[in-house]
Design an enzyme around this catalytic site. Structure first.
Site, PDB file in Angstrom:
ATOM      1  N   GLN A  95      27.705 -81.276 -37.889  1.00  0.00           N
ATOM      2  CA  GLN A  95      28.810 -81.278 -36.931  1.00  0.00           C
ATOM      3  C   GLN A  95      29.929 -82.191 -37.445  1.00  0.00           C
ATOM      4  O   GLN A  95      29.700 -83.355 -37.761  1.00  0.00           O
ATOM      5  CB  GLN A  95      28.315 -81.764 -35.556  1.00  0.00           C
ATOM      6  CG  GLN A  95      29.364 -81.692 -34.466  1.00  0.00           C
ATOM      7  CD  GLN A  95      29.806 -80.264 -34.159  1.00  0.00           C
ATOM      8  OE1 GLN A  95      28.991 -79.349 -34.047  1.00  0.00           O
ATOM      9  NE2 GLN A  95      31.112 -80.053 -34.058  1.00  0.00           N
ATOM     10  N   ASP A  97      27.421 -72.038 -41.988  1.00  0.00           N
ATOM     11  CA  ASP A  97      28.852 -72.228 -41.724  1.00  0.00           C
ATOM     12  C   ASP A  97      29.703 -71.531 -42.791  1.00  0.00           C
ATOM     13  O   ASP A  97      30.878 -71.253 -42.554  1.00  0.00           O
ATOM     14  CB  ASP A  97      29.196 -73.735 -41.730  1.00  0.00           C
ATOM     15  CG  ASP A  97      29.396 -74.274 -40.333  1.00  0.00           C
ATOM     16  OD1 ASP A  97      29.621 -73.467 -39.405  1.00  0.00           O
ATOM     17  OD2 ASP A  97      29.320 -75.508 -40.156  1.00  0.00           O
ATOM     18  N   LYS A 129      25.901 -75.022 -28.787  1.00  0.00           N
ATOM     19  CA  LYS A 129      25.236 -74.275 -29.864  1.00  0.00           C
ATOM     20  C   LYS A 129      23.737 -74.156 -29.574  1.00  0.00           C
ATOM     21  O   LYS A 129      23.143 -73.096 -29.776  1.00  0.00           O
ATOM     22  CB  LYS A 129      25.479 -74.962 -31.219  1.00  0.00           C
ATOM     23  CG  LYS A 129      26.877 -74.715 -31.767  1.00  0.00           C
ATOM     24  CD  LYS A 129      27.229 -75.602 -32.950  1.00  0.00           C
ATOM     25  CE  LYS A 129      28.713 -75.438 -33.320  1.00  0.00           C
ATOM     26  NZ  LYS A 129      29.191 -76.433 -34.290  1.00  0.00           N
TER      27      LYS A 129
END
Lengths: 352, 352
Positions: free
Chosen positions: A157, A180, A113
Site C-alpha cells: 500500500q 498491481d 480491498k
C-alpha cells in the site's frame, strides 16, 4: 481534504442518458434508464430511481458508462469462477497486502480491498508494520509472501514512509505476484509488441474494460490520454496503442491541450485537476473516461466537500457520446481489476 | 534487394541548406556549406564539395542535419575518453557480438561494428555459430559472455534462424550488458517516470542526440513518431516524452496520418516505407528525423538501386526547417550510440 485547485463548472444538469447494462448479457443487450425530470448530480444513482426503458429527452446528452454496475458484474463473474475452481481443484486465490504506518486513508483502502477479496472468495492476508519500522523489515515481509504458495498476489500500500526507498521495495515483489502490474518488467512488456505483461495495472485496465464492455470501438480511433503517471496515464496510453488506437499523451508541459483533446474520439483524463477538461475541449460524440477523483469544497454538502472528476461533467455530458461519472465510473473498476489479476495469478500458478 | 513499395517523388533538388558542425564546438559554432549550383541527391556529400560559409540561395530550404559529421564527433569523443580511461585505470571496454548463421547482411553489420569498435579502442569479441546450431548453444555462448568481466556489452545479431526463440535468447543477455537496450526491463524503465534505463536503444537514442547536438528544442513541442516498432518507434516516443514533448504515435491503423503529422513540430519517421511522408504532411518549419533506409529500384544507378528514407526528401526540404538526409542522417548515429552504450557499461562496471 478538499483540493485547492478547482475550476467551477455548473453543477446541475439534466438529460444525462443513462446506459447501465443487463447482468447476464452486458455486451449484447442494453437498456436505457432515465428520470428525465430530476436534476442529476450523479446520474448513475439517479438511473436506478426509475427504470423506463429507452427514455431520452435529448439527443445531445451522453450515455453514462456505469462503472459500478460493470464492476459488480465482473465481481460476480470472479465469484463464480473461484467457486468452481475451489470445487474442482481445491485452489483458493490469496492476496497479501503490506501496510506500513497509520495513515487513515491507506487503512481504509486496505480494509476495502480485504472486504472485496472476501466477497468474491479470495483469501486475504495482511501485514501491518509500524511507521518507524526498517526497510529490511518490509523487505523480509515481502520475501515471506514471495515464498508462500498460498499467496498469489502481493500489494504494497502506497505511500510508504519517507525513509523508505519505494522503488526498491516495489521491485522486491516477485514479478509473478505483482498483481498491481507496476514492476518495470511488466511495463516494458506492456510497451513492447509481441510481448505480454504478466499483469496490467488495475486502473488503466479498468478504463479499457469499460470501453470493451460498452462495445466502444478503439481500433483506428484517435485517443488522447491526459496525464502521464506510471500508474494510470502511461499504461493507459500503452493499452490503447496495443488496441490499435492512435494515441497522444498530453501533460503539464503541453501547450494548448484543448486543441489536441478536441481531435480525440476517446479521452482518458487522469491528471488530478478538478474539472480541467471543459466542454470546449471535447469533440462532439467523443467518449470520455474520467479517472480523476478530486475532493472540492462544497458548503452545501454535509461533509463540506464533494467529489468531482478531471472532466467538467455537466459540460461534457452535453457534447460527448458516452462518459463515466465521478464517483461510480472508473473508481469501482480498479478494485475489480485487482481481484481479476489475483485470480489470473492463481490460475497461472496452477498451470505452471 | 529493392523494396517493392515505393512512392516516387522528384529526385533532384537544389537549395538544401547544409548545416554541418565544427568539430570541437558543435553546439556553439555553426558554419554553413553549400554548393548552390549542383543538383543535390545526397546533400550531405555535396556539402563538402564546396565550403562557402553561410551561403544560402533560398529561405525555404531546410538545414541538413548531418548525422555522419555528428557521429564522427561522438566517436572522437569516445576515442579520447577510452584512451584516458585506459591510461588512468587500465580499463578497456569490450563488446561481444553473437552471430548465428551465414546471412551476408548480418555478416556485414557485424564486420562494421567490429571495425567501429577497433577504431575507438573498444575490444571486440565475436562468436559465430552455424545456422543449424541449437538454442542451447547460443544460450551457453551468451552465458559465457555474461560471466566474462572483460565484456561490457553483448549484442545478438538479428534476425536469428527461425528455429530459435528470439525473445528467450535476447532475455538471456544480462541486463547490465544489454547495450542494445532491448530488454523489457530497460524499456519499462524508459517508459516510467522517476526510473532510469541502464541503456537506451541505439537508433532512437541517436535521433534524440541529433536534436540535442543541433540545439533543437523538444520540451513542450508537438512530436509525431511514425511507426511503433520495439527497436525504434516506441522507444523514440518514450524518449521524446521524457523530454517533455507532447507525443503522438501513428501507425498502419491510423486514419489520415498526414493530418496528424501536419501538426507536428518534430517528426520521427521509422516505418520502412520509401517516401511515405510527403511535403503536404509537413508543417512549415518542422524538424524531420528520417530513420528509414529503403532500397528502391534505380536503373540509372550502377548498383541498380538507390537508398531513400521514409520521407520524400525533395519535397520535405522545401518545407521543413531541418532534416536528416538518407543516407548520412540517422544511420551513422546508431553505431555511435552503440559505442557510447558500451563505454557507459564499462564505466559502470568500474564504479560498481
Amino acid at each position: 481534504m478538499a483540493s485547492t485547485i478547482f475550476n467551477e463548472c455548473s453543477i446541475y444538469t439534466t438529460n444525462a442518458r443513462i446506459l447501465p447494462l443487463t447482468k447476464f448479457q452486458l455486451r449484447q443487450s442494453v437498456h436505457f434508464y432515465l428520470n428525465p425530470k430530476r436534476p442529476c448530480r450523479n446520474p448513475r444513482q439517479t438511473a436506478f430511481l426509475t427504470t423506463t426503458t429507452v427514455a431520452m429527452t435529448s439527443d445531445t446528452s451522453a450515455k453514462v458508462i456505469d462503472g459500478k454496475l460493470v464492476s459488480k458484474q465482473i465481481r460476480d463473474e470472479i465469484t463464480s469462477e473461484i467457486s468452481k475452481m475451489k470445487e474442482a481443484i481445491g485452489l483458493v486465490p490469496g492476496l497479501a497486502v503490506v501496510l506500513v504506518g497509520d495513515r487513515k486513508d491507506s487503512a481504509t483502502y486496505v480494509r476495502n480491498k480485504k472486504k472485496a477479496c472476501e466477497a468474491v472468495g479470495i483469501t486475504s492476508y495482511e501485514s501491518h508494520l509500524p511507521e518507524d519500522c526498517t526497510e529490511e523489515e518490509v523487505l523480509k515481509c515481502i520475501s515471506d509472501y514471495n515464498k508462500d504458495p498460498s499467496v498469489h498476489g502481493i500489494l504494497v500500500q502506497l505511500p510508504l514512509p519517507h525513509h523508505m526507498n519505494e522503488e526498491k521495495i516495489l521491485n522486491a515483489v516477485k514479478i509473478d505476484k505483482d498483481v498491481d502490474g507496476f514492476h518495470p518488467l511488466n511495463i516494458g512488456r506492456l510497451a513492447m509488441r509481441g510481448r505480454e505483461p504478466l499483469f496490467v495495472p488495475c486502473t488503466p485496465k479498468g478504463c479499457i474494460e469499460l470501453l470493451h464492455r460498452y462495445s466502444i470501438s478503439i481500433k483506428g480511433k484517435r485517443a488522447v490520454v491526459i496525464g502521464r503517471s506510471n500508474i494510470v496515464g502511461m499504461p493507459a496510453a500503452l493499452l490503447l496503442q496495443r488496441e490499435d488506437a492512435t494515441v497522444s499523451i498530453i501533460h503539464s508541459r503541453t501547450e494548448n491541450p484543448g486543441e489536441i483533446t478536441k481531435e480525440a474520439d476517446i479521452i482518458i483524463a487522469a491528471v488530478g485537476q478538478p474539472n480541467m477538461v471543459r466542454g470546449s475541449w471535447i469533440k462532439p460524440g467523443a467518449v470520455i473516461i474520467d479517472v480523476g477523483i478530486n475532493a472540492v469544497d462544497d458548503p452545501k454538502s454535509p461533509r463540506g466537500y464533494r467529489l468531482v472528476g478531471d472532466v467538467c461533467y455537466e459540460e461534457a455530458c452535453k457534447i460527448a457520446s458516452a462518459i463515466t461519472p465521478v464517483p461510480g465510473g472508473v473508481g469501482p473498476m480498479t478494485i475489480a481489476m485487482l481481484l481479476s489479476n489475483t485470480l489470473t495469478s492463481a490460475k497461472r500458478s496452477w498451470q505452471n
